[in-house]
Design a protein around this motif. Structure first.
Motif, mmCIF file in Angstrom:
data_model
loop_
_atom_site.group_PDB
_atom_site.id
_atom_site.type_symbol
_atom_site.label_atom_id
_atom_site.label_comp_id
_atom_site.label_asym_id
_atom_site.label_seq_id
_atom_site.Cartn_x
_atom_site.Cartn_y
_atom_site.Cartn_z
ATOM 1 N N ASN A 157 31.353 21.861 86.230
ATOM 2 C CA ASN A 157 30.881 23.188 86.628
ATOM 3 C C ASN A 157 29.395 23.180 86.963
ATOM 4 O O ASN A 157 28.949 23.890 87.872
ATOM 5 N N MET A 158 28.608 22.388 86.234
ATOM 6 C CA MET A 158 27.161 22.389 86.440
ATOM 7 C C MET A 158 26.766 21.827 87.798
ATOM 8 O O MET A 158 25.671 22.093 88.282
ATOM 9 N N SER A 159 27.638 21.055 88.408
ATOM 10 C CA SER A 159 27.317 20.515 89.729
ATOM 11 C C SER A 159 27.547 21.539 90.829
ATOM 12 O O SER A 159 27.099 21.348 91.961
ATOM 13 N N ASN A 160 28.232 22.642 90.496
ATOM 14 C CA ASN A 160 28.571 23.635 91.516
ATOM 15 C C ASN A 160 27.941 25.000 91.289
ATOM 16 O O ASN A 160 27.960 25.843 92.188
ATOM 17 N N ALA A 161 27.404 25.245 90.098
ATOM 18 C CA ALA A 161 26.856 26.567 89.781
ATOM 19 C C ALA A 161 25.600 26.399 88.929
ATOM 20 O O ALA A 161 25.475 25.418 88.185
ATOM 21 N N PRO A 162 24.656 27.356 89.020
ATOM 22 C CA PRO A 162 23.386 27.235 88.284
ATOM 23 C C PRO A 162 23.515 27.644 86.821
ATOM 24 O O PRO A 162 22.828 28.537 86.341
ATOM 25 N N VAL A 163 24.416 26.980 86.095
ATOM 26 C CA VAL A 163 24.604 27.292 84.675
ATOM 27 C C VAL A 163 23.886 26.294 83.778
ATOM 28 O O VAL A 163 23.689 26.537 82.588
ATOM 29 N N GLY A 164 23.499 25.165 84.327
ATOM 30 C CA GLY A 164 22.798 24.143 83.561
ATOM 31 C C GLY A 164 22.447 22.988 84.472
ATOM 32 O O GLY A 164 23.099 22.765 85.497
ATOM 33 N N ARG A 165 21.410 22.263 84.111
ATOM 34 C CA ARG A 165 20.971 21.122 84.913
ATOM 35 C C ARG A 165 21.530 19.837 84.313
ATOM 36 O O ARG A 165 21.306 19.546 83.137
ATOM 37 N N SER A 166 22.271 19.078 85.097
ATOM 38 C CA SER A 166 22.824 17.817 84.601
ATOM 39 C C SER A 166 21.694 16.834 84.312
ATOM 40 O O SER A 166 20.838 16.590 85.166
ATOM 41 N N VAL A 167 21.695 16.281 83.108
ATOM 42 C CA VAL A 167 20.678 15.324 82.679
ATOM 43 C C VAL A 167 21.396 14.108 82.113
ATOM 44 O O VAL A 167 22.336 14.254 81.322
ATOM 45 N N ASN A 168 20.986 12.913 82.526
ATOM 46 C CA ASN A 168 21.592 11.711 81.961
ATOM 47 C C ASN A 168 20.557 10.903 81.185
ATOM 48 O O ASN A 168 19.369 11.256 81.139
ATOM 49 N N LEU A 244 14.930 26.564 91.267
ATOM 50 C CA LEU A 244 13.586 26.098 91.604
ATOM 51 C C LEU A 244 13.508 24.578 91.692
ATOM 52 O O LEU A 244 12.823 24.032 92.558
ATOM 53 N N VAL A 245 14.196 23.888 90.789
ATOM 54 C CA VAL A 245 14.117 22.423 90.786
ATOM 55 C C VAL A 245 15.116 21.800 91.753
ATOM 56 O O VAL A 245 15.187 20.573 91.874
ATOM 57 N N SER A 273 15.043 27.467 98.996
ATOM 58 C CA SER A 273 14.111 26.350 99.177
ATOM 59 C C SER A 273 12.792 26.652 98.472
ATOM 60 O O SER A 273 12.332 27.797 98.444
ATOM 61 N N THR A 274 12.211 25.614 97.892
ATOM 62 C CA THR A 274 10.963 25.740 97.139
ATOM 63 C C THR A 274 9.955 24.723 97.654
ATOM 64 O O THR A 274 10.310 23.567 97.918
ATOM 65 N N SER A 275 8.707 25.144 97.806
ATOM 66 C CA SER A 275 7.643 24.220 98.198
ATOM 67 C C SER A 275 6.419 24.464 97.324
ATOM 68 O O SER A 275 6.188 25.580 96.852
ATOM 69 N N TYR A 276 5.658 23.396 97.093
ATOM 70 C CA TYR A 276 4.461 23.469 96.258
ATOM 71 C C TYR A 276 3.280 22.893 97.036
ATOM 72 O O TYR A 276 3.419 21.914 97.772
ATOM 73 N N LYS A 277 2.125 23.500 96.851
ATOM 74 C CA LYS A 277 0.894 22.972 97.429
ATOM 75 C C LYS A 277 -0.205 23.097 96.384
ATOM 76 O O LYS A 277 -0.471 24.190 95.878
ATOM 77 N N ALA A 278 -0.832 21.973 96.051
ATOM 78 C CA ALA A 278 -1.834 21.961 94.982
ATOM 79 C C ALA A 278 -3.234 21.750 95.547
ATOM 80 O O ALA A 278 -3.428 20.990 96.503
ATOM 81 N N LEU A 342 9.045 21.889 85.600
ATOM 82 C CA LEU A 342 9.155 21.971 87.059
ATOM 83 C C LEU A 342 8.695 20.685 87.736
ATOM 84 O O LEU A 342 8.938 20.487 88.924
ATOM 85 N N GLY A 343 8.001 19.829 86.995
ATOM 86 C CA GLY A 343 7.549 18.564 87.565
ATOM 87 C C GLY A 343 6.358 18.705 88.494
ATOM 88 O O GLY A 343 6.211 17.929 89.444
ATOM 89 N N LEU A 344 5.465 19.674 88.218
ATOM 90 C CA LEU A 344 4.285 19.847 89.074
ATOM 91 C C LEU A 344 3.379 18.621 89.007
ATOM 92 O O LEU A 344 2.784 18.220 90.011
ATOM 93 N N GLY A 345 3.271 18.027 87.823
ATOM 94 C CA GLY A 345 2.451 16.824 87.689
ATOM 95 C C GLY A 345 2.967 15.686 88.547
ATOM 96 O O GLY A 345 2.188 14.974 89.195
ATOM 97 N N GLN A 346 4.282 15.502 88.576
ATOM 98 C CA GLN A 346 4.850 14.445 89.415
ATOM 99 C C GLN A 346 4.622 14.734 90.888
ATOM 100 O O GLN A 346 4.411 13.818 91.687
#
Length: 394
Positions: A157-168, A244-245, A273-278, A342-346
């Motif tokens: 379900n997590m691959s199709n809906a924003p209920v959780g982020r798959s983490v391995n 966002l991610v 879509s999300t974009s970042y500019k630092a 959000l991984g802004l540092g990366q």
């Protein structure tokens, strides 16, 4: 002579072959603090092999959950063999669950232990439990699934809906190895299964052998600062975070009807879509422009709204303001708990490596002072409302 030599090779067979009936296939693994100081409690779901010709196998047999306590994960694996009488086989491991207490005190030690087990794949999914991991592994929904199958279904379900982020497991290891990103892991919770007439023993909510029925669900997300669980995201902020991610582009959003406060408008994302500019000054002050663009389709309109005269602009404006407000709420939580999930540092390390070399060592503290400016642009592309050219009334 050549025939005899070749014939010898054919007779060798597989010298190190192990029959499946000699192995204990571990399908799920849970980790909690032990009952004594500096010990670990390891719970495993083991699928007993079916006799030859028997129906079932992993999906049809009843999984067995075994728990052992030891000073280390390696020692626990050894002790496990005294309970199974078969060698644990972890190449079929589907997921690892960290109990709440362990996750809040730190998972770095057990992650190192898992890395030391050669047969544990890096692609194994990772969760945390609201409560103990052992309880999750023992839960049985009573709807035709063996314990643990509910978790496998949730992964799909997590691959199709924003209920959780798959983490391995690889994600966890990579995130803890470098600065500039933090973990956000789905939380598994248990709730009693509500039984209806016709179910087995509905009056007491138990099934075979008086076993309580429990549903496993993903409702929240655990935010980490390094290896410690520090805060939760509720289902609404979880959806914002997942979008966002970029973990999924799907999702829905409900906003107040912009011309009828008693009503509401429901939209479905067609794209997100999300974009970042630092920008970084000489004093290491970081400013990030976080821009979001969404395209949506109207699913429902409750209350009075005349699409013919008002068009989509009021809905676009309400969508933009509402989503921006939730993103800003999420940013406040992340900064408060030093969790750059959000991984802004990366992002800075990829786009501005020289600047990142000056920020990396202090990024957790610098992130809390980063000025993150949010802007959202929403555009309704279509509507599923049948009478879209007429005034819609209650």
């Amino acid at each position: 002579m050549a025939f005899l030599v070749l014939g010898g090779f054919l007779l060798c067979g597989c010298w190190d072959q192990q029959e499946i009936t000699e192995l204990a296939a571990v399908t799920g693994l849970g980790l909690d603090p032990g009952s004594r100081p500096n010990t670990i409690r390891m719970s495993v779901q083991i699928s007993p092999p079916s006799p030859a010709g028997a129906a079932g196998g992993v999906g049809g047999s009843r999984l067995r959950t075994i728990t052992v306590e030891a000073a280390s994960l390696g020692e626990a694996m050894v002790l496990l063999q005294s309970r199974t009488r078969r060698e644990p086989f972890l190449q079929h491991l589907g997921y690892v669950v960290f109990g709440e207490e362990l996750a809040k005190t730190g998972i770095a030690g057990v992650i190192a232990g898992l890395q030391g087990i050669a047969t544990v794949r890096g692609s194994v999914s990772v969760f945390v439990a609201a409560g103990t991991a052992a309880e999750v592994l023992q839960a049985h929904s009573g709807i035709g699934h063996t314990p643990g199958q509910d978790v496998v279904d949730l992964l799909g379900n997590m691959s199709n809906a924003p209920v959780g982020r798959s983490v391995n497991l690889n994600d966890v290891i990579n995130t803890l190895t470098v600065h500039g990103n933090e973990l956000a892991i789905p939380i598994l919770e248990l709730t009693p299964l509500r039984l209806e007439a016709g179910d087995e023993k509905p009056e007491v909510g138990v099934g075979i052998d008086d076993e309580p029925y429990q549903e496993v669900l993903v409702a929240r997300t655990a935010l980490f600062s390094r290896d410690k669980w520090v805060q939760d995201l509720d289902p609404y902020l979880t959806q914002v975070f997942i979008n966002l991610v970029g973990a999924t582009k799907s999702g829905t959003r409900t906003i107040p009807n912009p011309v009828d406060p008693a009503g509401k408008v429901v939209v479905e994302y067609e794209s997100f879509s999300t974009s970042y500019k630092a920008t970084i000054n000489d004093s290491r002050i970081v400013e990030v422009q976080l821009q979001v663009k969404i395209k949506t389709r109207i699913l429902e309109i409750h209350g009075t709204y005349d699409l013919r005269t008002l068009g989509f602009d009021p809905i676009n404006s309400a969508l933009s303001q509402g989503l921006a407000s939730h993103i800003e709420e999420l940013v406040v939580i992340l900064k408060e708990h030093q969790s750059d999930a959000l991984g802004l540092g990366q992002m800075i390390s990829r786009t501005r490596p020289k600047d990142w070399s000056k920020l990396e060592s202090d990024w957790n503290e610098l992130f809390t002072r980063t000025d993150i400016k949010v802007s959202v642009s929403a555009q309704v592309m279509a509507t599923n409302v049948i009478n879209k050219y007429f005034e819609i009334k209650r």
